[in-house]
Every structure is written in C-alpha cells, then in structure tokens.
Design an enzyme around this catalytic site. Structure first.
Site, mmCIF file in Angstrom:
data_model
loop_
_atom_site.group_PDB
_atom_site.id
_atom_site.type_symbol
_atom_site.label_atom_id
_atom_site.label_comp_id
_atom_site.label_asym_id
_atom_site.label_seq_id
_atom_site.Cartn_x
_atom_site.Cartn_y
_atom_site.Cartn_z
ATOM 1 N N SER A 25 -45.934 -31.470 41.739
ATOM 2 C CA SER A 25 -45.759 -31.378 43.142
ATOM 3 C C SER A 25 -44.303 -30.596 43.462
ATOM 4 O O SER A 25 -44.285 -30.612 44.731
ATOM 5 C CB SER A 25 -45.428 -32.913 43.477
ATOM 6 O OG SER A 25 -46.688 -33.575 43.291
ATOM 7 N N GLU A 62 0.833 -1.200 -0.186
ATOM 8 C CA GLU A 62 -0.124 0.051 0.128
ATOM 9 C C GLU A 62 0.778 1.237 0.112
ATOM 10 O O GLU A 62 0.594 2.296 -0.740
ATOM 11 C CB GLU A 62 -0.871 -0.083 1.301
ATOM 12 C CG GLU A 62 -1.728 -0.955 1.198
ATOM 13 C CD GLU A 62 -3.107 -0.982 0.173
ATOM 14 O OE1 GLU A 62 -3.289 0.237 -0.227
ATOM 15 O OE2 GLU A 62 -3.277 -2.013 -0.429
#
Length: 850
Positions: free
Chosen positions: A479, A86
């Site tokens: 229960s 770059e």
C-alpha cells in the site's frame, strides 16, 4: 727511507685508491641511482577516511594504515626514543656513520655476509623509498650514495619527519601515528614512555617484535630501547624503572570509528573507486565528507535494531546457541529446580570457552551457570557474572513457526538450564535474554529539498550481512504505492471529496479460469467513501477502482514521474495494490516529491572530497527543489555578453530539480496523508475514524504525513512518512522474499498473550519509523502547511462530497485544485457515487453497493 715515511706513503696511496674506487663505483652506479629529488614532492600512501557531515569518522579504507604527522606534532620523547635506538649521531653525521660502516665491513670480511646493518636513519629512508631490503654489498653501496644525496637535498628535520612517517612498524602500520593507533588505540601524545619504547623498537623486525604477535619479544626489545634512552639521557632512572615494570598490553585497534554507518561507508567506497580508481582511492589520503548526520544515523541504527528485536521477541525463543555442558533436571518439586550436571566447566575453563565465542552488535556471549525460579545467573565473555531477572526472560515462549509460538513460560527452568551458551544484551539498563534476529530491515532518511541522505541502515548488522537492503533489495511495496495512484487520479479530475465505492470486487479472469477477488485488509467495507478517507484507511478496492478510472497507461506514466522504472511496474490491476517492486531508496525518493512540493530530487551521499593536502577536489552540486527558481531561461541572444549570461543561467538551472507534478497535486496528497495519522470525523458524534498510521499521533506533530504498506501474506511491511524537512522510509521483511512475517499472540513487553496479530506495516515497520522520528524531529521545528496558489478550500458534506451549508459534524472544509470544487449543494437523498470504472457519476441504490 724511514719506516714512518713508507707507512705514510702506503696510507696515502690507500686513501687515494679508496677515493678513486669510490669515485669509479659512483660513476658506474650513477645512472642506476634513483632521483632523490622526488622526496621533495613525496606523497605518502595514506588510507581514505570517510566522515559524517559533522566530522565523525565512519570508516577508513586502505592496505597501509598511516597517519601523517608533522615533526612538531610528535612528542619529543618519542623522537628521542627512535634516535637513541636507531641513530644517536643523526644530527652530527653527513648521512652515514663511519664507525658503523667499518664494523659492518669487518663482519663482511670475516664472514662474507652482510649481517650487520649499521644504517643511519638517512640510509634507512633511502632504502625504504628507493631500494629493496636484500642484504647485498651493491645495495649497501647504493644506499650510502643515496644517503649523501638526501642529506644535500633535505634538512635533518625533513629527513626525520619523512622517516617517522614512512617506517614500517608491523600490522600494516606505517609511521608512528598509525602504530600508536593500531597497537594502543591512542594518538601519539597519549602514549606512555613504555609504549613509545615498544614502537621505537619495531623497525629492527616489525613482524616478530610487535606486541600483538609476541608480548615477550616486544618486552625484551622495549627494555633494550629504554636502556639506550637512559644511556643518552632521554629519561631518568625513575622513569626507566617505572617503564621497565609496566606490563605489555596491546591488541589490534582499527581506526577510531566514532559513527557507526558501515552501509554508508561501503556506498562511499564503491563511488570513490568508480571515480578515482582503486589505487588512488585507497592510498592518496582522500577525506570524504558525506551528507549523513551522526546523531540521526545513531538514532536510525537504534530504532531499526530495537524494532527487529521486538519483532523477534513476539515470535518466540529459538533456543540456546550451543551447550557448553549438559544439564539434566532431577526434581522440580520445590521452589528451586535441581540439576544434575555432566562435564561442568570450572571458572577458568568457562572463560576459555567464552573467549572463543563471538558476539554481534550489542549481543554478548554468555553461559548459564545457575537457574532459580524466575531468574538465572550467567557468566559473560570477559568474566563478569550477572543476573537476568524475570522481566528479561518472560518473553521467551518457544518459537514453533512464524505463525505459532509455544505456551507462556512460568519459570526460568522452562526456558534455560545450566551449561547453555546464550546471547544477552542490555535494554533500559537491564539484562535481557536475546538471540540473533532472522528478520531483516532497512531504514533511510532523506532531505526532500536536495536528496541528501541523512541516515541509512541497510540491515541489522553489516558484519552479519553486507547486503544493503536500502539500495539493493527490490521488494513489493504494497500500500505504499497508493499515494502515487491517488496522485494520478487527481490529475484526471478526481478530488479528495470524490465519492468511491468501497465494496468487494469480483472479476472473472478468463485466462486463469477463476474470479479475482481483491479485498480490503482488514476485510471491512464502508460503502460510499471519500477519496481522502479511503487513502487514510488504505482501502484496497478503492485503489483498484481509481486505477480503472485513471487507466493503466496513465497510472504507469504518473508513477514514472516519481522515479519508478517502467520495468518494475506490472501492467495489470495488481499495480494498485503494490505488486510493483522497488528498493526503499526508490520509495523514499518518490515520497520526497510530495514533501517538497512536486520536485524529483536525486539521492546522494558524497558531499565533498579533500585530498591529502586538504584541497577540495570534489563538491557535489545537488539539484534542489526550488519553486521560485524555475523561471525559464531566456533564449540565447546574438551578443557575446548576452550569450554568456544565458549560458550562466543555463548552468545554474542545471542545479534545480525538475518539477514532475504540480504544487497543487503534491499539496493535496501530502494533506490527505495527514489524515492517515490524525483520521477525521467527530468522535463525540460517533463518526470519528482513524487512519492506518494513527500511532504517529504520539509525536504530537500536525505537519506529519504518512502511509503504511503491507503485501500479500505479510511478506513485506512498510511505512513512509515525512515533514517538509525530512522524509523517511522503513521496511521490514525476510531476505527470503517468499517467507511471511506471520502473526504473533504474544506481547513481549506485557509478558502475556493478546489477540492474534498479523504482522503489518502499522505493527511491524511503523514502530521503527516512530522511534527514529521521536529522536530527530525536535531538531526540526514544526512547519505549518503553506497552501500553494491554485488551491481553494470549501465546506463539503462528508457523506456526499457535495457543498454544504451546515457547520456541524456532518461537514468539514476540504481542499481543492482551483476549478475542481463541487458546484452542487447537498440536498439529502441518495449521494452521488463515482465508481471509478468509467469516471461517470452514477446514482445507485445503496443495496447495490454490496
């Protein structure tokens, strides 16, 4: 004037005009240029990460995947790959590359289009932070001016670090750290040279050059980058040759999840969005630490999934997923069946077919290729050939209904045929035929001392269903509600030695025009029975009689103390049988009150939150269960110092959980629930009995209390159990609340029929709880029960509940709240029966009890 002087004047005028033009342009654009000083305080959009308490990554949320790194945390070779590609003169130029600009200008002059970039890294940084990507001359001029500003504001290393963290690299990956993970599932230091070159080649066109989208494009661009690295001396020829020859292999990788807790992750995501808003939650780089223990979470997931598989196996095989090709049985006279196969796929075609199939959790797509007498050969997705032996097949009698299964298979051909697309999994290192379960489940573990969620699994698979059954599924508790009813009874003067009438109830209902006949399950009645034994055996009719004795209003008021909402509690006697609907999280919170000695803690999962700068911005302050911390706060005094001290005391008191039942009540219920595990009586004398949770004896722990739960028609099954350090609730049922779990006559482990078994709490929900606790309990040393002040222990007669002078199998010590002990000694004859309807002791002939 000589031609040389004329040329010099022209060049000078040209230069002055150029400078003047640049100056005028700058003055015209000055007000439009953004303030690059913001780069000093730039906050990169970083996803939120969610961790367990011990630092394992659970999930990551955010559109942009980014892993910010300091420049010295990046491999030098990776940095050189970007510089070579770059901006080779990055450390020499002032922010712009004059040669590159002249080249771009010549293209503009000849074509009228800005097709050449020539942007330095500084220019790219300026564009990425402040400008658009459109290729217009004015944008390019602004970019140049901004680059000069940036170079004056930041050092070269600061610019490069920002760039390598900001640059877009495709697939929502921003920065080199994220790209390494997304494309290769690695950290930047684990990247090979060719992989570094692939990443460094992406800025030019990340959407079309990334290796996931196009391996060929990525390879071509990689080779260009490697060539430039060779030219700049970043790599030598041998490294270049090896990297050029390397294949391009890449696939999308998510975050490196190390703890599977997707339901927890979603809970955290919702809470963080509510607290901070979506934009901050997803992009400010929060690191959220939960209360979850990674080992307990893994154990919970394994326990829940295996329990679901076991249930599914008991109810039969629902058949293959699909047919990859047809197979017809020609003859079964010999030992090995023969098939005529129509349209059989060859190996390559079979792999293409399997590549398109999806598994779920640990279920792997496969196709049957060969069927032997009691084994099958299958090809897995990925190409592996395996054999499933008879032990992995014999469970698969055909599913008919939830209540019925087909005949036990004798051969593999009775189950499978070549061409069938099936699902397989490994269990105990052996391959097994399997299927996606249709039943659902939930499991949650809580620290009863502060409400911290240690493990939570909201279903078989989050990928299959994101519905969190721990927090969202309100189901009848069956229960599991009884301990709370019994707690209300203790508040009303009953004791664990009170004798109740365990006999069928027949009550005419004028509104319905029929008799209400609640019954025990199983329908066994013991006549006179102590409350401790009735709770351990989960006697339905005793629970109803206690509710009548306590009163409906008082019972509902007691249940509300445990955090149950009044709107979820039916105002009729079915409440005693568990017709109330609650989530597993509400149930486990209620049981935590018994485990911690009477305090209502609030469950929580987010412990602390750090921002991107590693600053602690949130710390949860749980209200803890602490008996010694409940001293009353002094009344505010007149002086400032005393007022400040009192306010500080009030602030501290806010972090203590409220006491909702007495320590004595909590102790008595917790102790009675130990009988649900260990039972009572003397087996040698023939008086021994088991509680409904007797299977928990296998844990060999005397500090475990527990209660099973099953609703009408076995639509919901529960088990809640606890020690002083951990409370856990397990639920199993169908998402369709009207569907029964049914019954099964097939034992998948033994491969044979047994007596028909109705799915119930002890059979369906308890095994998951047991599997989980078997793994996690070793981390919690056994704690002997600490008897609170206000509790006495006296020897009672087991038949009557009265005091006893005998020390044989007919008697035992029982705990009482001080002052509630029986005062009368047993003297033989008819025992006293406390019916519960009017709380009056009545003497009854035994014949009247049935």
């Amino acid at each position: 004037m000589s031609w040389f002087k004329k040329l010099l004047i022209v060049l000078t005028l040209g230069f002055l005009l150029s400078v003047g033009a640049i100056l005028v342009t700058y003055l015209l654009l000055k007000d439009e240029l953004p303030d690059v000083a913001t780069l000093k305080d730039v906050r990169l959009q970083t996803p939120m990460q969610v961790f367990t308490a011990d630092g394992e990554l659970i999930s990551q949320f955010g559109e942009q995947r980014r892993t910010p790194l300091k420049l010295d945390e990046m491999p030098p070779l990776l940095i050189q790959a970007f510089l070579a590609t770059e901006d080779t003169r990055f450390y020499e130029h002032p922010g712009i590359d004059i040669i590159g600009i002249m080249r771009a200008a010549s293209v503009v002059a000849t074509s009228g289009e800005l097709s050449q970039g020539a942007s330095t890294i500084t220019q790219q940084l300026a564009r990425n932070f402040f400008l658009s990507r459109e290729k217009k001359l004015m944008r390019k001029i602004k970019e140049i001016f901004l680059a000069f500003h940036i170079e004056q504001l930041l050092s070269k290393d600061e610019i490069l670090e920002l760039y390598l963290n900001k640059i877009e690299l495709g697939q929502r990956a921003f920065g080199v750290g994220a790209a390494a993970q997304v494309y290769f599932g690695k950290t930047v230091h684990e990247l090979t040279v060719d992989e570094m070159a692939i990443i460094a080649g992406l800025p030019k066109a990340p959407s079309i050059l990334n290796p996931v989208r196009s391996a060929s494009n990525a390879r071509a661009r990689r080779n260009v980058v490697l060539g430039r690295m060779l030219d700049t001396g970043a790599i030598d020829k041998a490294t270049y040759d090896a990297a050029i020859a390397a294949p391009v292999t890449s696939r999308l990788h998510g975050a490196q999840i190390t703890a599977s807790a997707p339901y927890i992750a979603e809970m955290v995501r919702q809470q963080m969005v509510e607290r901070f808003g979506e934009e901050m939650a997803y992009s400010d780089g929060f690191r959220v630490y939960t209360t979850v223990n990674s080992q307990q979470q893994a154990a919970a997931r394994r326990a829940l999934q295996q329990n679901i598989y076991d249930y599914d196996d008991r109810h039969g095989y629902r058949g293959p997923v699909a047919l990859a090709w047809q197979a017809r049985l020609l003859s079964n006279d010999g030992e090995k069946p023969e098939f005529s196969e129509s349209g059989r796929l060859d190996g390559h075609e079979l792999q293409q077919y399997l590549d398109q199939q999806q598994g779920i959790e640990d279920l792997i797509p496969a196709v049957v290729t060969t069927v032997a007498q009691q084994s099958v050969e299958v090809m897995l997705k990925g190409g592996q050939q395996i054999t499933i032996e008879w032990d992995g097949l014999k469970w698969a009698r055909s599913f008919i209904t939830d209540e019925r299964q087909g005949a036990a298979p004798k051969t593999a051909a009775a189950i499978l045929a070549p061409g069938m697309h099936i699902l397989v999994r490994q269990q105990d290192d052996k391959w097994r035929l399997s299927q996606i379960p249709t039943v659902s489940s939930a499991l949650v573990a809580l620290d009863p001392q502060n409400g911290a969620i240690r493990a939570l699994v909201g279903g078989f698979s989050f990928a299959q269903s994101q519905f969190n059954r721990v927090t969202q599924a309100k189901r009848q508790v069956g229960s599991n509600i009884k301990p709370f009813i019994y707690s209300a009874a203790l508040e009303q003067g009953y004791t664990l030695a009170s004798i109740m009438n365990d006999a069928p109830i027949h009550q005419w209902d004028n509104s319905a025009g029929i008799a209400w006949r609640p019954r025990n399950s199983p329908a066994v009645y013991d006549g006179p029975i102590r409350i401790r034994e009735a709770l351990a055996k989960s006697k339905n009719v005793v629970s109803i009689r206690l509710l009548r004795g306590v009163g409906l209003d008082a019972s509902i008021a007691q249940l509300q103390k445990f955090g149950f909402a009044a709107s979820d509690l039916p105002r009729n006697e079915t409440l005693a049988l568990g017709s109330a609907s609650s989530t597993p999280l509400e149930v486990v919170t209620g049981y935590a009150v018994f485990a911690n000695g009477g305090f209502l803690v609030q469950p929580y999962v987010v412990d602390k939150v750090f921002n991107a700068e590693n600053q602690l911005i949130y710390q949860h302050q749980p209200a803890i269960a602490c008996d010694s911390c409940q001293a009353p706060v002094a009344t505010l005094a007149a002086t400032d110092s005393e007022t400040a001290m009192a306010e500080e005391a009030l602030d501290k008191a806010a972090h203590y959980a409220p006491r909702v039942i007495s320590a004595q009540n909590a102790f008595l219920i917790a102790d009675a629930l130990k009988s649900s595990v260990w039972g009572g009586g003397d087996w040698k004398q023939g008086t021994g009995w088991n509680g409904t949770a007797w299977q928990a004896q296998s844990l060999r722990r005397r500090d475990i209390s527990g209660k099973t739960g099953t609703t009408n028609d076995s639509k919901d099954t529960w088990f809640s159990g606890f020690t002083p350090q951990l409370v856990v609730t397990s639920w199993v049922g169908f998402d369709d609340a009207n569907r029964s779990l049914g019954r099964a006559t097939w034992n998948a482990n033994l491969g044979r029929e047994q007596s028909a078994g109705t799915e119930a709490g002890a059979r369906t929900a308890l095994p998951a709880w047991l599997s989980f606790m078997r793994e996690v309990l070793p981390a919690y040393p056994q704690q002997n029960s600490v008897t609170p002040i206000g509790i006495s222990s006296v020897r009672i007669d087991l038949a009557s509940g009265l005091l006893s002078r005998r020390n044989d199998y007919t008697s035992a010590f029982e705990f009482f709240k001080l002052g509630s002990e029986p005062t009368q000694y047993v003297s033989g004859g008819i025992p006293q029966i406390q019916f519960g309807d009017d709380k009056q002791d009545k003497t009854a002939d035994l014949d009247e009890l049935f």
